[in-house]
Enzyme design. Structure first.
Site, short mmCIF file in Angstrom:
data_model
loop_
_atom_site.label_atom_id
_atom_site.label_comp_id
_atom_site.label_asym_id
_atom_site.label_seq_id
_atom_site.Cartn_x
_atom_site.Cartn_y
_atom_site.Cartn_z
N ASN A 1 0.88 -1.17 0.00
CA ASN A 1 0.00 0.00 0.00
C ASN A 1 0.92 1.22 0.00
O ASN A 1 1.48 1.57 1.03
CB ASN A 1 -0.90 -0.02 1.25
CG ASN A 1 -1.73 1.24 1.37
OD1 ASN A 1 -1.79 2.06 0.44
ND2 ASN A 1 -2.36 1.42 2.51
N TRP A 2 1.07 1.80 -1.18
CA TRP A 2 2.03 2.90 -1.32
C TRP A 2 1.53 4.17 -0.64
O TRP A 2 2.31 5.11 -0.45
CB TRP A 2 2.31 3.17 -2.80
CG TRP A 2 3.03 2.06 -3.52
CD1 TRP A 2 3.47 0.87 -3.00
CD2 TRP A 2 3.41 2.06 -4.91
NE1 TRP A 2 4.10 0.13 -3.97
CE2 TRP A 2 4.08 0.83 -5.16
CE3 TRP A 2 3.25 2.95 -5.97
CZ2 TRP A 2 4.58 0.49 -6.41
CZ3 TRP A 2 3.75 2.61 -7.22
CH2 TRP A 2 4.41 1.39 -7.44
N LYS A 3 0.25 4.25 -0.33
CA LYS A 3 -0.35 5.45 0.26
C LYS A 3 -0.09 6.65 -0.65
O LYS A 3 -0.09 6.49 -1.86
CB LYS A 3 0.16 5.66 1.69
CG LYS A 3 -0.02 4.39 2.54
CD LYS A 3 0.22 4.59 4.00
CE LYS A 3 0.00 3.26 4.74
NZ LYS A 3 0.13 3.40 6.18
N HIS B 1 -9.25 1.57 4.98
CA HIS B 1 -7.99 1.79 5.70
C HIS B 1 -8.23 2.77 6.85
O HIS B 1 -9.01 3.71 6.72
CB HIS B 1 -6.92 2.33 4.75
CG HIS B 1 -5.55 2.24 5.33
ND1 HIS B 1 -5.10 3.13 6.28
CD2 HIS B 1 -4.56 1.34 5.15
CE1 HIS B 1 -3.88 2.77 6.64
NE2 HIS B 1 -3.52 1.70 5.98
N GLU C 1 -6.55 5.15 7.89
CA GLU C 1 -6.28 6.55 7.54
C GLU C 1 -7.48 7.18 6.85
O GLU C 1 -7.78 8.36 7.04
CB GLU C 1 -5.01 6.61 6.66
CG GLU C 1 -3.77 6.31 7.49
CD GLU C 1 -2.63 5.64 6.73
OE1 GLU C 1 -2.65 5.65 5.48
OE2 GLU C 1 -1.72 5.11 7.39
N GLU D 1 -5.21 -4.41 10.67
CA GLU D 1 -4.15 -3.42 10.85
C GLU D 1 -4.40 -2.64 12.14
O GLU D 1 -5.15 -1.65 12.13
CB GLU D 1 -4.15 -2.44 9.66
CG GLU D 1 -3.93 -3.12 8.32
CD GLU D 1 -3.32 -2.16 7.30
OE1 GLU D 1 -2.30 -2.53 6.72
OE2 GLU D 1 -3.85 -1.05 7.13
N GLY E 1 2.93 2.49 10.79
CA GLY E 1 3.91 3.55 10.60
C GLY E 1 4.63 3.95 11.87
O GLY E 1 5.31 4.97 11.91
N SER F 1 3.75 -1.92 10.41
CA SER F 1 5.20 -2.04 10.63
C SER F 1 5.73 -3.44 10.30
O SER F 1 6.64 -3.94 10.97
CB SER F 1 5.57 -1.64 12.06
OG SER F 1 5.19 -0.28 12.29
N GLY G 1 2.95 -1.05 4.23
CA GLY G 1 3.05 0.37 3.92
C GLY G 1 4.48 0.75 3.60
O GLY G 1 4.97 0.52 2.49
N GLY G 2 5.18 1.31 4.57
CA GLY G 2 6.52 1.85 4.37
C GLY G 2 7.47 0.90 3.63
O GLY G 2 8.19 1.32 2.71
P1 13P Z 1 3.29 0.49 7.66
O1 13P Z 1 3.74 -0.84 7.07
O2 13P Z 1 4.04 1.64 7.13
O3 13P Z 1 3.22 0.42 9.14
O4 13P Z 1 1.77 0.69 7.14
C1 13P Z 1 0.88 -0.35 7.24
C2 13P Z 1 -0.33 0.02 6.48
O5 13P Z 1 -1.04 0.94 6.84
C3 13P Z 1 -0.63 -0.74 5.27
O6 13P Z 1 -1.90 -0.44 4.79
#
Ligand code: 13P
Length: 252
Positions: free
Chosen positions: A9-11, A97, A99, A169, A175, A215, A236-237
């Protein structure tokens, strides 16, 4: 049969050229890796879908959008419909998500509309759920997660459910570098599977892919993925660097 999936998930990261380069690197690495024990998906911004699809075409990597509108079409300036997403060749959409729930006020009810539109347009849904730190500390996260899932998904037929992937999640792990322990994640994954079994039966629950996100990185993925109810990750990251992402893909 339950599938293992590792999805990025590149966000809101990368320009189109940067995203194309990242997709090229992931695509090349996946094609070079031979037989993998999981499906690989990249979740990218709307602006990147068509260009990334061109890079992935013919390859083994699936494509996801990170959201879609709760309306089918019309005067909703700035929104992107499920039909538009599907027309790019993407096979998946990430919905719910934390967010989006937090910053864009997405409710369980609104997500139900999004899920219906996504499925009606032939997309598979990666449906996110997970609790805040407050709920985790108060100990009532199970009810919260059960409501997220049941209020947005339990109107679906068993046939529709085959196109749902769940991503657990915990918000406190996203993050933050603070991963849920493999035991904490396994406990919730097992609980989610039991919830699905109660509604749709053991077989369907057993066939449902449940991903962990928060994470997740090459160093902790093997322990997480070794748990019986953890079928992969939503990353994510670590999905923004092809080498890190591949380190998770090959953790199975
Ligand atoms: P991180 O892997 O950066 O913690 O993010 C997880 C995430 O929100 C994937 O959708």
């Amino acid at each position: 049969m339950r599938k293992n999936i590792v999805a990025g998930n590149w966000k809101m990261n990368t320009t189109v050229p940067e995203g194309v380069k990242l997709a090229e690197d992931v695509n090349a690495a996946v094609n070079a890796a031979g037989e993998l024990k999981c499906d690989v998906v990249v979740g990218v911004p709307f602006t990147h879908l068509t260009a990334v699809k061109a890079v992935l075409d013919g390859g083994k990597v699936g494509l996801a959008a990170e959201n879609c509108a709760a309306k089918a079409s019309g005067a909703y300036t700035g929104e992107v419909s499920a039909a538009m997403v599907a027309s790019t060749g993407a096979q998946y959409v990430i919905l719910g998500h934390s967010e989006r729930r937090e910053y864009f006020c997405e409710s369980n009810e609104m997500l139900k509309e999004k899920v219906d539109l996504a499925l009606a347009n032939g997309l598979k849904v990666i449906f996110c759920c997970g609790e805040s730190l407050e709920l985790r500390e108060a100990g009532n996260y199970a009810d919260f997660i059960a409501a997220e899932i049941s209020e947005s998904l339990f109107h679906l037929t068993a046939e529709q459910w085959a196109n749902i992937v769940i991503a657990y999640e915990p918000i406190w792990a996203i993050g933050t570098g603070k991963t849920a322990t493999s035991d904490q994640a396994q406990e919730v994954h097992a609980m989610i599977r039991k919830l699905i079994a109660g509604k749709y039966g053991e077989k369907l629950a057993d066939d449902t892919t449940i991903l962990y996100g928060g994470s997740c990185k090459p160093s902790n993925a093997p322990e997480l993925f070794a748990k019986p109810d953890i079928d992969g990750g939503l990353i994510g990251g670590a999905s923004l660097k092809a080498a890190d992402f591949m380190g998770i893909v090959t953790a199975f």
